[in-house]
Design an enzyme around this catalytic site. Structure first.
Site, PDB file in Angstrom:
ATOM      1  N   SER A  99       0.788  -1.235   0.000  1.00 45.84           N
ATOM      2  CA  SER A  99       0.000   0.000   0.000  1.00 45.84           C
ATOM      3  C   SER A  99       0.814   1.276   0.000  1.00 45.84           C
ATOM      4  O   SER A  99       0.239   2.369  -0.098  1.00 45.84           O
ATOM      5  CB  SER A  99      -0.955   0.010   1.207  1.00 45.84           C
ATOM      6  OG  SER A  99      -2.067  -0.795   0.940  1.00 45.84           O
ATOM      7  N   TYR A 201     -11.132   2.163   5.278  1.00 44.51           N
ATOM      8  CA  TYR A 201     -10.057   1.885   4.325  1.00 44.51           C
ATOM      9  C   TYR A 201     -10.544   0.904   3.281  1.00 44.51           C
ATOM     10  O   TYR A 201     -11.021  -0.185   3.589  1.00 44.51           O
ATOM     11  CB  TYR A 201      -8.877   1.293   5.079  1.00 44.51           C
ATOM     12  CG  TYR A 201      -7.607   1.186   4.279  1.00 44.51           C
ATOM     13  CD1 TYR A 201      -6.764   2.282   4.122  1.00 44.51           C
ATOM     14  CD2 TYR A 201      -7.220  -0.017   3.708  1.00 44.51           C
ATOM     15  CE1 TYR A 201      -5.580   2.184   3.414  1.00 44.51           C
ATOM     16  CE2 TYR A 201      -6.042  -0.126   2.996  1.00 44.51           C
ATOM     17  CZ  TYR A 201      -5.224   0.982   2.853  1.00 44.51           C
ATOM     18  OH  TYR A 201      -4.053   0.871   2.151  1.00 44.51           O
ATOM     19  N   SER A 202     -10.438   1.294   2.024  1.00 39.24           N
ATOM     20  CA  SER A 202     -10.923   0.445   0.934  1.00 39.24           C
ATOM     21  C   SER A 202      -9.965   0.489  -0.239  1.00 39.24           C
ATOM     22  O   SER A 202      -9.734   1.547  -0.832  1.00 39.24           O
ATOM     23  CB  SER A 202     -12.310   0.909   0.467  1.00 39.24           C
ATOM     24  OG  SER A 202     -12.731   0.149  -0.655  1.00 39.24           O
ATOM     25  N   ASN A 203      -9.407  -0.655  -0.580  1.00 35.34           N
ATOM     26  CA  ASN A 203      -8.526  -0.744  -1.741  1.00 35.34           C
ATOM     27  C   ASN A 203      -9.250  -0.416  -3.039  1.00 35.34           C
ATOM     28  O   ASN A 203      -8.627   0.008  -4.016  1.00 35.34           O
ATOM     29  CB  ASN A 203      -7.917  -2.143  -1.807  1.00 35.34           C
ATOM     30  CG  ASN A 203      -6.940  -2.386  -0.681  1.00 35.34           C
ATOM     31  OD1 ASN A 203      -5.998  -1.636  -0.495  1.00 35.34           O
ATOM     32  ND2 ASN A 203      -7.169  -3.435   0.097  1.00 35.34           N
ATOM     33  N   THR A 343       2.239   2.481   5.404  1.00 36.22           N
ATOM     34  CA  THR A 343       2.537   1.059   5.553  1.00 36.22           C
ATOM     35  C   THR A 343       2.105   0.319   4.293  1.00 36.22           C
ATOM     36  O   THR A 343       1.351   0.849   3.469  1.00 36.22           O
ATOM     37  CB  THR A 343       1.775   0.465   6.753  1.00 36.22           C
ATOM     38  OG1 THR A 343       0.396   0.838   6.651  1.00 36.22           O
ATOM     39  CG2 THR A 343       2.345   0.960   8.065  1.00 36.22           C
ATOM     40  N   GLY A 344       2.565  -0.924   4.143  1.00 37.84           N
ATOM     41  CA  GLY A 344       2.157  -1.716   2.997  1.00 37.84           C
ATOM     42  C   GLY A 344       2.253  -3.201   3.281  1.00 37.84           C
ATOM     43  O   GLY A 344       3.157  -3.641   3.998  1.00 37.84           O
ATOM     44  N   SER A 370       4.461 -11.297   5.879  1.00 35.12           N
ATOM     45  CA  SER A 370       3.609 -10.213   6.361  1.00 35.12           C
ATOM     46  C   SER A 370       2.345 -10.720   7.021  1.00 35.12           C
ATOM     47  O   SER A 370       2.123 -10.507   8.199  1.00 35.12           O
ATOM     48  CB  SER A 370       3.241  -9.283   5.203  1.00 35.12           C
ATOM     49  OG  SER A 370       2.383  -8.264   5.648  1.00 35.12           O
TER      50      SER A 370
END
Length: 392
Positions: A99, A201-203, A343-344, A370
């Site tokens: 992300s 939060y939405s991709n 962050t990702g 992760s």
């Protein structure tokens, strides 16, 4: 699962894709730092090396970091990049940055705003007609709301996790961006666009922003990120891949899945699985350079940089706030102001790229697991952030 630091953030791309966490395979600790202080066994470099070794000792195959403090730079690696070959993890290795991609996408969108080709408060339907329905109250979704996660549009990765073996299915998927959006829009709307006090939060928001970039410019997302950010900043290890293969010297990505004895390798992954929200490949040095250039005015005019870092509360209140493709986290150091960056997480890779409030200190940390990162490894990661970002 409780998660802190890298794997903890609710901003991780697909943390919910794994139904049950199991410990990751341990790899031998021990690595190297390029700073002279580390070689002498004292100072910040030594503290960083010890902290990275601690992450690996708790079950992560490899961890790498680049830390900048003023003009000083430390590059540190620990563990292995490849469990099969045993190659040492090195700070220059490439990895999937998850992300962190969102800040790149947001930067391109804001550049298009600066060029007068988009408006932050434009309804998305003005540019992508008929794709996204208005809210139940008739309020349209705007570009700003997509950037800020206040659109109320459901997260497509939450939907995809419901099936059997979701990570492997997504690894070999061939979705189009429009199909990913369609998956999300079949779900009930979370709230009306811009509804006061609501944030989720939405991709899907960033898939739509990738589509918006492509529609506005007439060129692909990878082309625009390369033309506008990668080449001007000389980010030699950064790409937006269009194939599943991860090229060059890189960390292999691993997860320990339920019922499997050995770590599963997720290094190769469908480029369309996270097209927009999480598909960039980069290095620790490149990400630090990118965020340094962003805050230094090399990518956006000052008024749009201010828009980007106008942070609002999220589902975690003031502990984690969100701007336009940019995250602010409560300070890791007593008495200091919150840090900013992103962050990702994608299968096999966790990334944490942040800058101190005064801009003097930066860290990009990457690990090659992760979603199933052990809790104690998360705790060890906190020591890395403290060693990197605290003034003392």
């Amino acid at each position: 699962m409780r998660r802190r630091a890298v794997a903890a953030s609710a901003l991780l791309v697909v943390a919910a894709l794994v139904p049950t966490a199991v410990p990751a395979a341990a790899a031998p600790a021990g690595g190297h730092a390029t700073d002279a202080a580390a070689a002498r066994g004292s100072g910040k470099g030594a503290a960083l090396q010890k902290a990275l070794d601690g992450i690996v000792a708790e079950g992560v195959p490899g961890a790498i970091a680049e830390v900048r403090e003023g003009e000083r730079v430390w590059r540190v690696g620990s563990g292995v990049a490849d469990l099969r070959g045993g190659r040492q993890a090195e700070a220059g290795d490439r990895f999937r940055a998850g992300s962190v991609t969102k800040t790149f996408v947001a930067t391109v969108v804001l550049q298009l705003v600066d060029e007068g080709r988009l408006g932050l408060d434009d309804p998305i339907g003005r540019h992508l007609p008929g794709l996204v329905p208005d809210g139940d109250d008739g309020t349209p979704v705007t570009v700003r709301q997509l950037l800020h996660h206040t659109s109320g549009i459901p997260n497509y990765t939450d939907v995809l996790r419901r099936g059997h073996d979701p990570i492997r299915r997504l690894q070999h998927s061939h979705y189009t961006a429009r199909e990913l959006v369609g998956i999300a829009l079949k779900e009930p709307r979370l709230f009306n666009p811009g509804q006061p006090g609501k944030w989720s939060y939405s991709n899907t928001n960033y898939v739509l922003l990738a589509m918006l970039i492509e529609k506005t410019t007439g060129r692909t997302l990878d082309h625009e990120i390369d033309r506008r950010i990668v080449r001007p900043l000389h980010l030699t290890g950064t790409t937006v891949p269009t194939t599943s293969h991860l090229s060059g010297h890189h960390l292999h990505g691993y997860e320990r899945l339920p019922g499997e004895n050995a770590p599963a390798d997720f290094t190769d992954f469908s480029p369309m699985a996270f097209w927009g929200p999480g598909n960039i490949v980069s290095t620790t040095a490149d990400l630090n350079r990118f965020y340094r250039a962003l805050s230094g005015g090399k990518l956006l005019p000052s008024h749009l940089w201010e828009e980007m870092r106008t942070f609002r509360s999220t589902d975690r209140g003031s502990d984690r706030m969100y701007g336009l493709g940019l995250e602010s986290r409560a300070a890791y150091c007593p008495g200091e102001k919150p840090i900013w960056g992103h962050t990702g997480s994608v299968p096999g890779y966790g990334t944490f790229s942040f800058t101190s409030a005064d801009g003097r200190r930066q860290i990009t940390l990457a690990v090659n697991t992760s979603l199933t990162m052990p809790e104690k490894a998360n705790d060890a990661a906190l020591k890395v952030f403290g060693a990197a970002l605290c003034a003392k």
